[in-house]
Design an enzyme around this catalytic site. Structure first.
Site, mmCIF file in Angstrom:
data_model
loop_
_atom_site.group_PDB
_atom_site.id
_atom_site.type_symbol
_atom_site.label_atom_id
_atom_site.label_comp_id
_atom_site.label_asym_id
_atom_site.label_seq_id
_atom_site.Cartn_x
_atom_site.Cartn_y
_atom_site.Cartn_z
ATOM 1 N N GLU A 43 32.166 43.609 53.185
ATOM 2 C CA GLU A 43 32.273 42.169 53.067
ATOM 3 C C GLU A 43 32.934 41.714 54.367
ATOM 4 O O GLU A 43 33.952 42.287 54.781
ATOM 5 C CB GLU A 43 33.171 41.775 51.885
ATOM 6 C CG GLU A 43 33.249 40.256 51.745
ATOM 7 C CD GLU A 43 34.254 39.771 50.709
ATOM 8 O OE1 GLU A 43 35.079 40.579 50.247
ATOM 9 O OE2 GLU A 43 34.216 38.576 50.375
ATOM 10 N N ARG A 102 38.085 56.952 47.316
ATOM 11 C CA ARG A 102 38.362 56.361 48.614
ATOM 12 C C ARG A 102 39.448 57.169 49.326
ATOM 13 O O ARG A 102 40.189 57.916 48.712
ATOM 14 C CB ARG A 102 38.790 54.908 48.471
ATOM 15 C CG ARG A 102 40.196 54.743 47.913
ATOM 16 C CD ARG A 102 40.737 53.334 48.172
ATOM 17 N NE ARG A 102 40.011 52.316 47.440
ATOM 18 C CZ ARG A 102 39.419 51.281 48.010
ATOM 19 N NH1 ARG A 102 39.464 51.145 49.324
ATOM 20 N NH2 ARG A 102 38.790 50.386 47.297
ATOM 21 N N LYS A 159 42.729 45.688 52.803
ATOM 22 C CA LYS A 159 42.482 44.547 53.689
ATOM 23 C C LYS A 159 43.513 43.463 53.483
ATOM 24 O O LYS A 159 43.948 42.808 54.420
ATOM 25 C CB LYS A 159 41.087 43.971 53.416
ATOM 26 C CG LYS A 159 39.982 44.663 54.172
ATOM 27 C CD LYS A 159 38.729 43.821 54.113
ATOM 28 C CE LYS A 159 37.512 44.691 53.951
ATOM 29 N NZ LYS A 159 36.327 43.911 53.598
#
Length: 558
Positions: A33, A259, A269
Site C-alpha cells: 500500500e 512476517r 509503518k
RNA sequence: UGGGGUGUCGCCAAGUGGCUAAGGCAACGGGUUUUGAUCCCGUCAUUCGGAGGUUCGAGUCCUCCCACCCCAGCCA
C-alpha cells in the site's frame, strides 16, 4: 531451484501445483500500500515473491494496493518502485494499481447485490460494531440486510455519485452474522470517502475495502499464489468467498507466512512514520531507520539484504530474528567487496624524528587484502602523521597481549608502512598528551624488522600533511531494548539517545577525496563506511558507518 | 470464554513414523594473519512445550493439558 537447500512449504506447494498441472506458470505479486516507505520486513516479502517467480520460471507483478485515498501518496509510489529496483528486482510488465480495477470492482459489487449477496447498510459505525457481536457472542443481522435489491442498487449509485455523506452508508456482503470468524459477519465491501485519490482523482466517492479488492486483483492479474502474512489467515475464507461468488478470470490461492521481526528496531509503518513525523530521526532514509532507503543510505548493500532474506525461513512461526544475523550478512558482503582505506577518527599527532622534513615517500597498499582485481592505492608517508588516540598508551606496564598498539618505548607496525617506536611524548598544560615523538625502523616497509624488534601490533595512520579532512557518523542501534514498546510501554521511551555520534575533524587517506558516491569502504580496524548521499561535499566527504568490524577483543572487556 | 495459528539448542530453523535430531547466527576454545577483521579447525539439544497412549520403532500418529501470536477498522 535445486541448490540443496530444504524447500519451504510454499515452494513445496508450488512444485506440486506445477507437477499436477494445477498451474502452468507461476505468477506472484508484491502488493504494497503506498502509504509509507518499504522496510526490511517488506524486503523479506519482496525476496520471497520475486524469488519464487525466478525459481519457478514465473513472473512477479508489482501492484499498489491503493484502495484508501486517505493515506496514500505518489511520493510513496515512487519511493517503493525505486526500492524494489534497487534491491535488484524487475516486476513483470507495467506497474499495476488496484485503482486500475475500480470499474470492474463496482460492476462486481452490483452483481453481488443483484444476486442477493450484498446490501447497502445504513447502520452507523458504532451500531455496526454493536451488531457485529463479540469474539464469543454471535452478531445480529442488520435491519437493512433484507432490503429490496432495487433499493440497494439505487443507494449504491448514490453513494458512488457523492450524494451520501461519509459514514452514512456502506455496502456489505451478506454472509453470516453468526460466523465464529468475525470477518464473515457481513464484511464491508465499499465505504464512502469523498476525497480525491492519487490516481483516479475525484472520479470516485466510494472505495473498495481490502477484502473486496485483494483476491479480485489477484484473479484479474492471473496471480496463482498470493502470499501474505499470518494476520490475514482469518481473511482467507473471505478471500475465497469472493473468488467463488464472482465471475473472476482466475483462481488464485492465498498462503500465509510469518512476517520478519527484528530485535532492537521496529518494523511497523505506523511507528516508523511516527519516528519521522516527530523528528526522532532525520527522515525515512535516516541511516538508523530499518527502511530500505535508510539501509541504502547507511551503506548496506542489496546483496546483503537479499542474502539475509534468503537465510530466513519461510514458515508459519512468528519469531524475532536477532539483529546479529542481519549484521552477519552485511559484514559478509562488505568484507568481500569493500575497498580498504585508512581513516583516523580521533587524531593524535606523531612526529617521526628520523624522517626528513618536507619529504614524502609514496607507499603502495592493496585496495583489498585478498582481491588483486581491486587494484592498489597510494599512501604518502611523511614526517608528521596521525594515529588514533586510542592506539597509544604511556602505560609501559600494559601487557603485549592486552594492548597490541603503540606504547611509550615500544614498537608497533604502521599498516602498509614502517615499524615505529614511541620515544617520547608532549603534554599540554593540563597534562593531556598532544604529540608523540617517535622514530621509524628503516627498511621495514614490506619487510620484517630486525631480530629483537617485536611490534606489538598493527595500527592505522594517515599523513598529517597529505590527507582529507572528513566527517564520520557513527551509529548505534536506534533502540535500547530488544522489543521496543513491549509490555504496553511507549516504544519511543527506548529510543537510544546516543544512536548517532558525529565525529568531525577525522583524517582520511588521500584517496578518499575522490570517493565515488557509490563506493563502500572498510576503514581498516574501524568498520565499514559509505559516503552520505545528503551531506557529503566535494571537498569534505561525510561517511556513514555502515557497521563496525566484529570485535572479539572488545567483548572481553579488557 | 468463540475462531484462526504456532510451539525442535540463547536466536532463526530442517525434519513429511525407521541410519547417530541438518544448517545458519550467537557463544566458546585453538590455528593463520602487516586489519584484535577475514579465513581455517574444533566445541555447542541422550532430546524435540507438558503428560499419557498407539507402535517392533514417535520430534513425526492419537488423547488431554499448557504457553504464546492474530481477529470485534467504514485500515491494509
Amino acid at each position: 531451484m535445486d541448490d540443496g537447500k530444504p524447500q519451504n512449504f510454499i515452494q513445496q506447494i508450488i512444485r506440486q501445483d506445477l507437477e499436477e498441472g494445477v498451474v502452468s506458470r507461476v505468477v506472484t505479486r508484491f502488493p504494497p500500500e503506498p502509504n509509507g516507505y518499504l522496510h526490511i520486513g517488506h524486503a523479506k516479502s519482496i525476496c520471497l515473491n520475486f524469488g519464487l517467480a525466478e525459481q519457478f520460471d514465473g513472473v512477479c507483478n508489482l501492484r499498489f494496493d491503493d484502495t484508501n485515498p486517505e493515506r496514500e501518496e505518489d511520493e510513496y509510489v515512487r519511493a517503493i518502485q525505486q526500492d524494489v529496483r534497487w534491491l535488484g528486482y524487475q516486476w513483470h510488465g507495467e506497474v499495476r494499481f488496484a485503482s486500475d480495477y475500480f470499474d470492474q470492482f463496482y460492476a462486481w459489487a452490483v452483481l453481488l447485490i443483484e444476486q442477493g449477496k450484498a446490501y447497502v447498510c445504513e447502520l452507523s459505525a458504532e451500531q455496526t460494531r454493536e451488531y457485529r457481536g463479540t469474539l464469543t457472542e454471535p452478531g445480529r443481522n442488520s435491519p437493512y440486510r433484507d432490503r429490496p435489491v432495487e433499493e440497494s442498487l439505487v443507494l449504491l449509485e448514490k453513494m458512488r455519485d457523492g450524494e451520501i455523506e461519509e459514514g452514512k452508508m456502506v455496502l456489505r456482503a451478506k454472509i453470516d452474522m453468526a460466523s465464529p470468524n468475525i470477518n464473515l459477519r457481513d464484511p464491508v465491501l465499499y465505504r464512502i470517502k469523498r476525497r480525491p485519490h492519487h490516481r483516479t482523482g475525484d472520479k470516485w466517492n466510494i472505495y473498495p475495502s481490502y477484502d473486496f479488492s485483494h483476491g479480485q486483483e489477484d484473479a484479474i492479474e492471473g496471480v496463482t499464489h498470493s502470499i501474505c502474512t499470518l494476520e490475514f489467515e482469518d481473511h482467507r475464507p473471505l478471500y475465497e468467498w469472493f473468488i467463488e461468488n464472482l465471475p473472476v478470470p482466475g483462481k488464485p490461492r492465498q498462503y500465509e507466512f510469518g512476517r520478519l521481526n527484528l530485535n532492537y528496531t521496529v518494523t511497523s509503518k505506523r511507528k516508523l512514520k511516527q519516528l519521522v513525523d516527530e523528528r526522532h530521526v532525520d527522515g525515512w532514509d535516516d541511516p538508523r531507520m530499518p527502511t530500505i532507503s535508510g539501509l541504502r543510505r547507511r551503506g548496506v548493500t542489496p546483496a546483503a539484504i537479499r542474502n539475509f532474506c534468503d537465510s530466513l525461513a519461510v514458515a508459519k512461526t512468528d519469531g524475532t530474528v536477532d539483529m546479529a544475523q542481519f549484521e552477519h550478512f552485511i559484514r559478509d558482503d562488505l568484507n568481500a567487496n569493500a575497498h580498504r582505506a585508512m581513516c583516523v577518527l580521533d587524531p593524535l599527532k606523531v612526529v617521526l624524528s628520523n624522517v626528513a622534513e618536507g619529504e614524502t615517500e609514496m607507499l603502495t597498499a592493496p585496495a583489498h587484502p585478498n582481491r588483486d582485481d581491486l587494484g592498489t592505492r597510494q599512501l604518502p608517508f611523511t614526517r608528521e602523521i596521525y594515529i588514533d588516540r586510542a592506539d597509544f598508551s604511556d602505560d609501559t606496564a600494559l601487557s603485549r597481549k592486552k594492548f597490541k598498539r603503540l606504547v611509550l618505548g615500544d614498537y608497533v607496525r604502521l599498516r602498509a608502512a614502517y615499524v615505529i617506536r614511541a620515544d617520547d611524548l608532549v603534554r599540554d598544560g593540563e597534562g593531556n598528551i598532544v604529540e608523540i615523538q617517535a622514530s621509524i625502523v628503516p627498511g621495514t616497509v614490506g619487510e620484517d624488522p630486525p631480530e629483537g624488534i617485536k611490534p606489538r601490533g598493527v595500527i592505522h595512520w594517515v599523513s598529517a600533511t597529505e590527507n582529507v579532512e572528513c566527517e564520520v557518523r557513527l551509529y548505534d542501534r536506534l533502540f535500547l531494548e530488544p522489543s521496543p514498546g513491549a509490555g504496553g510501554r511507549n516504544f519511543l521511551d527506548s529510543v537510544n539517545p546516543d544512536s548517532l555520534v558525529i565525529k568531525t575533524g577525522c583524517k582520511g587517506e588521500i584517496g578518499l577525496a575522490e570517493t565515488e558516491r557509490d563506493r563502500h569502504y572498510q576503514f581498516e580496524r574501524e568498520g565499514y563506511f559509505y559516503p552520505d548521499s545528503r551531506y557529503s561535499d566535494a571537498g569534505r566527504p561525510v561517511f556513514n558507518q555502515t557497521i563496525g568490524l566484529k570485535d572479539n577483543w572488545a567483548k572481553g572487556g579488557n
